[in-house]
Write an enzyme that holds these catalytic residues in place. Structure first.
Site, PDB file in Angstrom:
ATOM      1  N   SER A 246      -2.162 -16.837  15.028  1.00 41.49           N
ATOM      2  CA  SER A 246      -2.568 -17.989  14.281  1.00 41.49           C
ATOM      3  C   SER A 246      -3.106 -17.287  12.984  1.00 41.49           C
ATOM      4  O   SER A 246      -2.528 -17.083  12.078  1.00 41.49           O
ATOM      5  CB  SER A 246      -3.855 -18.413  15.237  1.00 41.49           C
ATOM      6  OG  SER A 246      -4.074 -19.847  14.845  1.00 41.49           O
ATOM      7  N   ASP A 473       4.140 -26.113  18.478  1.00 42.99           N
ATOM      8  CA  ASP A 473       2.783 -25.515  18.514  1.00 42.99           C
ATOM      9  C   ASP A 473       1.797 -26.559  17.775  1.00 42.99           C
ATOM     10  O   ASP A 473       2.007 -27.195  16.547  1.00 42.99           O
ATOM     11  CB  ASP A 473       2.987 -24.401  17.504  1.00 42.99           C
ATOM     12  CG  ASP A 473       1.512 -23.717  17.408  1.00 42.99           C
ATOM     13  OD1 ASP A 473       0.376 -24.182  17.294  1.00 42.99           O
ATOM     14  OD2 ASP A 473       1.639 -22.218  17.505  1.00 42.99           O
ATOM     15  N   HIS A 501       0.194 -22.771  21.589  1.00 44.18           N
ATOM     16  CA  HIS A 501      -0.135 -22.327  20.380  1.00 44.18           C
ATOM     17  C   HIS A 501       0.172 -20.849  20.332  1.00 44.18           C
ATOM     18  O   HIS A 501      -0.278 -20.157  21.413  1.00 44.18           O
ATOM     19  CB  HIS A 501      -1.546 -22.381  20.196  1.00 44.18           C
ATOM     20  CG  HIS A 501      -1.953 -21.748  18.971  1.00 44.18           C
ATOM     21  ND1 HIS A 501      -1.265 -21.867  17.798  1.00 44.18           N
ATOM     22  CD2 HIS A 501      -3.179 -21.516  18.407  1.00 44.18           C
ATOM     23  CE1 HIS A 501      -1.701 -21.495  16.905  1.00 44.18           C
ATOM     24  NE2 HIS A 501      -3.100 -20.864  17.018  1.00 44.18           N
TER      25      HIS A 501
END
Length: 532
Positions: A246, A473, A501
């Site tokens: 991320s 995602d 995610h």
């Protein structure tokens, strides 16, 4: 990068609470204080040449003032029940003025390679956020649950980025004030509610400025990336090996841009696109949450007990919006002194979008909320905000805002700009668009000016870098991974066709095998490799 109160994180809120939304970059920041670490000479934030210079590769020869930091030796001690080792890394507060600015103390943790097999070096991990504790992620997940073959060959390493958890943490509000902040309506229906929301953003920003002092202007991603290079040297490694999820992908890509010749094996999972401005990032992420919700809704409406009824996903979205409106008018009891407000309910739903394994929890929570019990949605929201059962908050949300507001100019500067953009955000997500548009206003009231700006990262000369994108995602849309892989001169894209995610260590044997092979052999996957 994510800007708002709805953070970013990597991985999953259910399995590992260290990761929140990464990639939101909500209208991050309006800070205005000390400039943060720039590569060369200080430049005015309005000077485009100076800003570009800040992201240029750094000279390979170290400045004299930085040599003591690079030469330091870490003193390790047992920690986390003797299962890990911990140390403290010194870094300059201000890389432009290392002698004048003083030092920061950064928390580092390690789990040595277990064998068998030849040790390949150190593997630094970061879970995202910004604001997620890398040390907490290592000790609670990566150090024991990463693939055995990887842990056998690498010393697993984590450093909490500056401003985060054990590394001079940013602080903004008391726990009681944070409770009040999370309840404020993020989809205001009247001028008075707009005023309440902007007052909350101002109070949050003022609290950060008062409680965090000089650190607040020096928590940028560029500075955190420079800290990682100091750590690399202190560990005795010639190259940096890294897995970032991320927001951690932006941190890793930034490192590659600054130090391309020192890139070893870099995995960037759930990637951000650094070339986008804050408004575009927020809108893209809004669309990502809509895509994730539609995937959840498609699964839900096929079940007899779906709390959103049967029929189309659009109808399920309408029923969820109706529930939010009902909660807005009449907050739902939770069996505690705290009621479930619309903003808390929205956050609870969004938190479950990060991992499809949370869908059963969400179905049960929505069913309970429709029956006037908001306790389960409140728990999902609390997990997202990292609020524990005693009512104490980790510094995740504070660090999240501080980093985001420094990394990019704000998405919106005032409520009028939000009003003009709400229709566009609602087109991206009929369910979440309005709330996420207003969330992107949060950095407009920051006290330190942004020192970053949108920019491409090419990292010319870097070793092969593996970029991973998941097609559905919610927090880091797949298009961002494609964009970053194409920007990087040595980027290789791995696609995971699925939900949730990030992709590594989340159940796909294809993804895990591909990444493990890269980490253990330096061999990137074939072009356009896809896993399902």
């Amino acid at each position: 990068m994510d800007t708002s109160r709805l953070l970013r994180t990597s991985s999953t809120v259910v399995v590992t609470a260290a990761l929140l939304i990464s990639g939101c970059a909500s209208g991050t920041a309006t800070p205005r204080a000390a400039a943060s670490a720039r590569s060369q000479s200080p430049a005015d934030p309005g000077d485009a040449a100076g800003l570009e210079q800040r992201f240029a590769p750094l000279p390979t020869e170290l400045p004299v003032e930085l040599r003591p930091y690079y030469a330091q030796k870490l003193t390790w001690r047992s920690c986390a029940g003797d299962r890990f080792e911990c140390a403290t890394l010194r870094a300059p507060l201000d890389y432009d003025r290392p002698r004048a600015g003083g030092d920061l103390k950064l928390a580092v943790s390690r789990k040595k390679a277990t064998g068998p097999g030849k040790r390949l070096g150190s593997l630094l991990v970061n879970p995202g956020g910004p604001g997620g504790s890398a040390v907490g992620y290592l000790q609670g997940y990566a150090g024991t649950r990463y693939p055995v073959a990887v842990r056998a060959r690498y010393d697993m390493i984590a450093v909490d980025p500056r401003g985060v958890a054990g590394s001079e943490p940013v602080s903004c509000l008391s726990d009681a004030d944070m409770d009040a902040y999370t309840r404020v309506d993020m989809s205001p229906d009247s001028p008075s509610e707009v005023g309440e929301l902007t007052d909350a953003y101002r109070a949050f920003a003022d609290g950060c400025a008062k409680r965090s002092g000089k650190v607040l202007g020096h928590v940028s991603t560029v500075e955190a990336a420079r800290d990682m290079d100091v750590l690399r040297a202190a560990l005795g490694d010639d190259k940096l090996h890294y897995v970032g999820a991320s927001y951690g992908t932006f941190l890793g890509a930034t490192y590659a841009g600054l130090f391309p010749s020192r890139v070893g094996r870099l995995v960037l999972d759930g990637a951000l696109d650094p070339s986008l401005d804050a408004r575009r990032v927020n809108r893209d992420q809004t669309a990502g949450f809509q895509t994730a919700f539609e995937s959840f809704a498609k699964d839900c409406v096929g079940r007899a007990d779906c709390p959103l009824g049967t029929g189309s996903t659009a109808a399920a979205g309408d029923r969820l919006k109706d529930l939010f409106q009902r909660i807005d008018a009449h907050p739902v009891p939770t069996g505690t002194s705290r009621e479930l407000t619309e903003s808390l309910a929205t956050t609870g739903v969004i938190s479950a979008m990060y991992d499809e394994r949370a869908w059963p929890l969400l179905r049960a929570a929505l069913r309970a909320a429709r029956n006037n019990d908001g306790s389960s949605l409140l728990k999902l929201s609390d997990a997202y905000y990292e609020r524990d059962q005693r009512g104490s908050y980790a510094n995740l949300m504070y660090a999240n805002s501080a980093v985001n507001c420094l990394d990019l100019p704000p998405a919106f500067r005032n409520p009028a700009e939000v009003h003009s953009a709400v229709a566009d955000f609602k087109a991206a997500s009929p369910v979440f668009g309005e709330s996420l548009a207003w969330a992107a206003l949060s950095c407009a009231y920051w006290s330190v000016p942004a020192t970053g700006h949108p920019h491409r990262i090419e990292a010319q000369g870097a070793a092969p870098i593996l970029v991973v994108g998941t097609t559905r995602d919610p927090a880091t849309p797949y298009a961002w991974a494609r964009a970053l892989a194409s920007q990087l001169s040595s980027g290789h894209l791995l696609t995971y066709e699925g939900d949730g995610h990030t992709a590594y260590t989340r159940g796909s044997e294809c993804v895990d095998t591909t990444i493990n092979d890269y980490l253990l052999t330096t061999t990137p996957p074939p072009a356009a490799r896809k896993c399902t």
